[in-house]
Design a protein around this motif. Structure first.
Motif, PDB file in Angstrom:
ATOM      1  N   GLU A 447       0.826  -1.213   0.000  1.00 54.94           N
ATOM      2  CA  GLU A 447       0.000   0.000   0.000  1.00 54.94           C
ATOM      3  C   GLU A 447       0.856   1.256   0.000  1.00 54.94           C
ATOM      4  OE1 GLU A 447      -3.952  -1.779   2.276  1.00 54.94           O
ATOM      5  OE2 GLU A 447      -2.569  -0.447   3.330  1.00 54.94           O
ATOM      6  N   LYS A 448       2.028   1.200   0.749  1.00 57.18           N
ATOM      7  CA  LYS A 448       2.931   2.355   0.713  1.00 57.18           C
ATOM      8  C   LYS A 448       3.478   2.576  -0.690  1.00 57.18           C
ATOM      9  CE  LYS A 448       4.477   2.241   5.548  1.00 57.18           C
ATOM     10  NZ  LYS A 448       5.606   1.957   6.447  1.00 57.18           N
ATOM     11  N   GLU A 449       3.827   1.474  -1.388  1.00 57.60           N
ATOM     12  CA  GLU A 449       4.322   1.617  -2.759  1.00 57.60           C
ATOM     13  C   GLU A 449       3.243   2.204  -3.684  1.00 57.60           C
ATOM     14  OE1 GLU A 449       7.454  -2.167  -2.698  1.00 57.60           O
ATOM     15  OE2 GLU A 449       5.569  -2.287  -3.808  1.00 57.60           O
ATOM     16  N   GLN A 450       2.012   1.722  -3.493  1.00 57.97           N
ATOM     17  CA  GLN A 450       0.920   2.288  -4.283  1.00 57.97           C
ATOM     18  C   GLN A 450       0.726   3.760  -4.005  1.00 57.97           C
ATOM     19  OE1 GLN A 450      -2.547  -0.033  -3.543  1.00 57.97           O
ATOM     20  NE2 GLN A 450      -1.830  -1.827  -4.711  1.00 57.97           N
ATOM     21  N   ARG A 451       0.900   4.106  -2.695  1.00 59.29           N
ATOM     22  CA  ARG A 451       0.778   5.528  -2.326  1.00 59.29           C
ATOM     23  C   ARG A 451       1.854   6.364  -3.004  1.00 59.29           C
ATOM     24  NH1 ARG A 451       0.688   7.843   3.903  1.00 59.29           N
ATOM     25  NH2 ARG A 451       0.202  10.024   3.365  1.00 59.29           N
ATOM     26  N   GLN A 452       3.093   5.830  -3.044  1.00 59.61           N
ATOM     27  CA  GLN A 452       4.183   6.551  -3.707  1.00 59.61           C
ATOM     28  C   GLN A 452       3.887   6.732  -5.199  1.00 59.61           C
ATOM     29  OE1 GLN A 452       7.718   4.397  -2.818  1.00 59.61           O
ATOM     30  NE2 GLN A 452       7.847   5.081  -0.673  1.00 59.61           N
TER      31      GLN A 452
END
Length: 601
Positions: A447-452
């Motif tokens: 999810e953090k990667e998607q946020r980035q």
């Protein structure tokens, strides 16, 4: 692209062969004419290129009659074709209706005009055609330009529903191939112009015809102006001839005055001799002789007065002649100046028309670019709104995941405190919890990667929005330029109006000059039509027919030149040849008053 080029070349060939064969025949074409059939087959292929498939309840539909129906909305002249096609009872398919529509448009010689109207509204054609279709690209405009040459052909086509529905569009290349002979005598078939770029001969001929029509109109206008100039020159020549005739009449009047003077001098000498003889012989009848002498002196005074009046009339006629010459010179100068101003005004009008056309094209291009950019901005705004909503959803998911993690950690602590004694039994449960935590951490990382990635996309969209803002600023600059151009257009329209007013004023001056010429003509007619009667010729009054005597004196009417008594010529009026009021007879007085009243009304 290759398909478009091939179809365009085939269209050029079919149009060329059709026009050549039709001109060689020299009659109206029927529906059985092979080149005409091949032309319609190629035109169908061009119209079907890149058509979108429309799904209906019955099945898939792919017909070129859909875009042709738009012509009725865009061009009201095509409503007759649409109604006649719909009223044909034998037509059952959309292809048959489209073929009937093309036949009727060709018979009306408006096929090129209707297709040009379609190409001018490509935003409507995009519903029926793909972006790479022939009708959406430049090749469509070229084909429409070639179709203008078909206006030379007269066609009388038969509309049968069964034939139109069942025709199969197959291109016959045998019509476009030529047989040539080798040097050895063997025959071989060669392509007669598929690879060669064909000239747009008939399109250029149509343009030349339009230009020739405009040139003919301009020549007619020039002929009209030359005719008006020739008329003015003829009037000038007539006026000069009248001036010459007036000069001759003046010479005749001078001769008559000299004769009158000689006669008066002779009569005076005769009367003097008679008086001397009578004084010597008749001293006794002196009183009667004195009276006769006084009468003779009165006659002499009257004749002197008449002589003075004649001299004044001669001077006035000379002044009128000089004024006529000056007026004719001024009229010639005015005509030359007005011709020069007319030529200059025509040139200025043509320049203004060209500038207006350029301004109109620029405004159309700017409006099209504005519409495209506004559509792009609206699409980008929709994308940004979607990205913002997805970002909010992801943040909510992160919050839920963090809450779940906190709850899991709290549960782990409670389980450690409660189950400290049961380590062996709970180790398996702890391992399961660790696995769950690892999976949750992986999900958090993903999810953090998607946020980035979403943040990167946001940055990219922000850059795009900045670019769009700059383009909007440029568009505002273009709008300002448009306003400036519109102001210039208004100024040019004002200049045109001022020039039209100047032309109207010139026309008024010309009409005034013509009125002056008519007045001069009337004066000349008056001078020519009326002769000055001599005193010896009149013994009675022309109106009352009473005999003249010593008490009833003779008086000339200054308008008609006849001799009247005092009672019949007691009126006075101002004439064109006399600046002051002069003696006029009763009949001339009434006629002149009627003329003045009609001119004033």
């Amino acid at each position: 692209m290759e398909e478009r080029v091939n179809l365009m070349n085939m269209m050029k060939l079919s149009i060329k062969t059709l026009i050549q064969s039709a001109l060689s025949l020299g009659r109206t074409l029927d529906s059985d004419f092979p080149p005409l059939q091949q032309f319609f087959v190629v035109l169908e292929h061009c119209l079907k290129h890149g058509l979108k498939v429309k799904k209906t309840f019955i099945g898939q539909n792919k017909s070129f009659f859909g875009p042709l129906e738009l012509v009725e909305k865009l061009c009201p002249e095509a409503s007759d074709i649409a109604t006649s096609v719909k009223n044909l009872p034998e037509l059952k398919t959309a292809v048959g209706r489209g073929r009937a529509w093309l036949y009727l448009a060709l018979m009306q010689k408006k096929l090129a005009d209707y297709l040009k109207v379609l190409l001018d509204h490509k935003h409507l054609l995009s519903e029926f055609y793909e972006p790479d279709a022939l009708m959406m690209e430049e090749e469509g405009a070229v084909i429409v330009g070639l179709l203008v040459g078909l206006n030379v052909i007269d066609a009388n086509l038969c509309l049968k529903g069964e034939d139109l529905d069942s025709q199969v569009g197959v291109i016959d290349f045998s019509l476009y191939l030529k047989e040539t002979q080798d040097s050895d005598g063997k025959q071989y078939v060669r392509d007669g112009g598929i690879t060669a770029v064909l000239d747009q001969k008939h399109y250029v001929e149509e343009l030349n015809r339009h230009l020739s029509c405009t040139v003919a109109d301009l020549q007619n206008k020039i002929d009209c102006l030359e005719k008006t100039n020739s008329k003015l020159q003829e009037e000038l020549a007539a006026a000069t001839d009248r001036i010459g005739s007036l000069q001759e009449e003046q010479k005749q009047l001078k001769q008559q005055n000299e004769l009158i003077r000689e006669r008066s001098e002779k009569s005076v000498e005769v009367t003097k001799e008679d008086t001397k003889v009578e004084l010597d012989t008749y001293k006794q009848s002196r009183q009667g002789l004195d009276e006769m002498y006084s009468d003779v002196w009165k006659q002499l005074k009257e004749e002197k007065k008449i002589r003075l009046e004649l001299e004044k009339e001669l001077e006035l006629q000379i002044g009128m002649k000089t004024e006529m010459e000056i007026a004719m010179k001024l009229l010639e100068k005015d005509t030359h100046e007005k011709q020069d101003t007319l030529v200059a005004l025509r040139q200025q009008l043509e320049e203004v028309k060209a500038i207006n056309l350029q301004m109109f094209h620029k405004s159309q291009n700017a409006e099209c670019s504005l519409q495209q950019k506004t559509e792009a901005i609206s699409s980008f705004e929709g994308k940004t709104n979607e990205m913002m909503s997805s970002m909010k959803q992801m943040e909510e998911r992160l919050q839920h995941a963090e809450k779940a993690r906190q709850a899991a950690e709290e549960r782990c602590n409670k389980m450690k405190q409660e189950l400290a004694g049961r380590l062996d039994a709970c180790r398996q449960q702890m391992s399961q919890l660790d696995n769950k935590c690892s999976t949750l951490e992986k999900e958090l990382k993903s999810e953090k990667e998607q946020r980035q990635t979403l943040q990167r996309e946001l940055h990219q969209e922000k850059d795009a929005t900045t670019l769009l803002k700059t383009e909007l600023q440029q568009m505002e600059g273009l709008k300002k330029e448009l306003r400036k151009l519109q102001d210039e257009k208004q100024q040019l329209e004002k200049v045109c109006e001022e020039q039209e007013q100047a032309l109207q004023e010139m026309g008024l001056h010309l009409s005034q000059s013509k009125l002056k010429m008519e007045d001069i003509k009337e004066v000349n007619k008056a001078l020519k039509g009326h002769t000055w009667l001599k005193d010896d010729e009149a013994t009675h009054c022309k109106q009352c027919e009473k005999e003249f005597s010593i008490s009833r004196r003779k008086h000339h009417c200054r308008n008609c030149g006849d001799i009247f008594c005092n009672t019949c010529s007691s009126n006075e009026l101002a004439l064109p040849s006399y600046p002051k009021p002069v003696r006029v007879c009763d009949t001339c007085h009434t006629l002149l008053l009627q003329r003045c009243s009609s001119n004033s009304s």
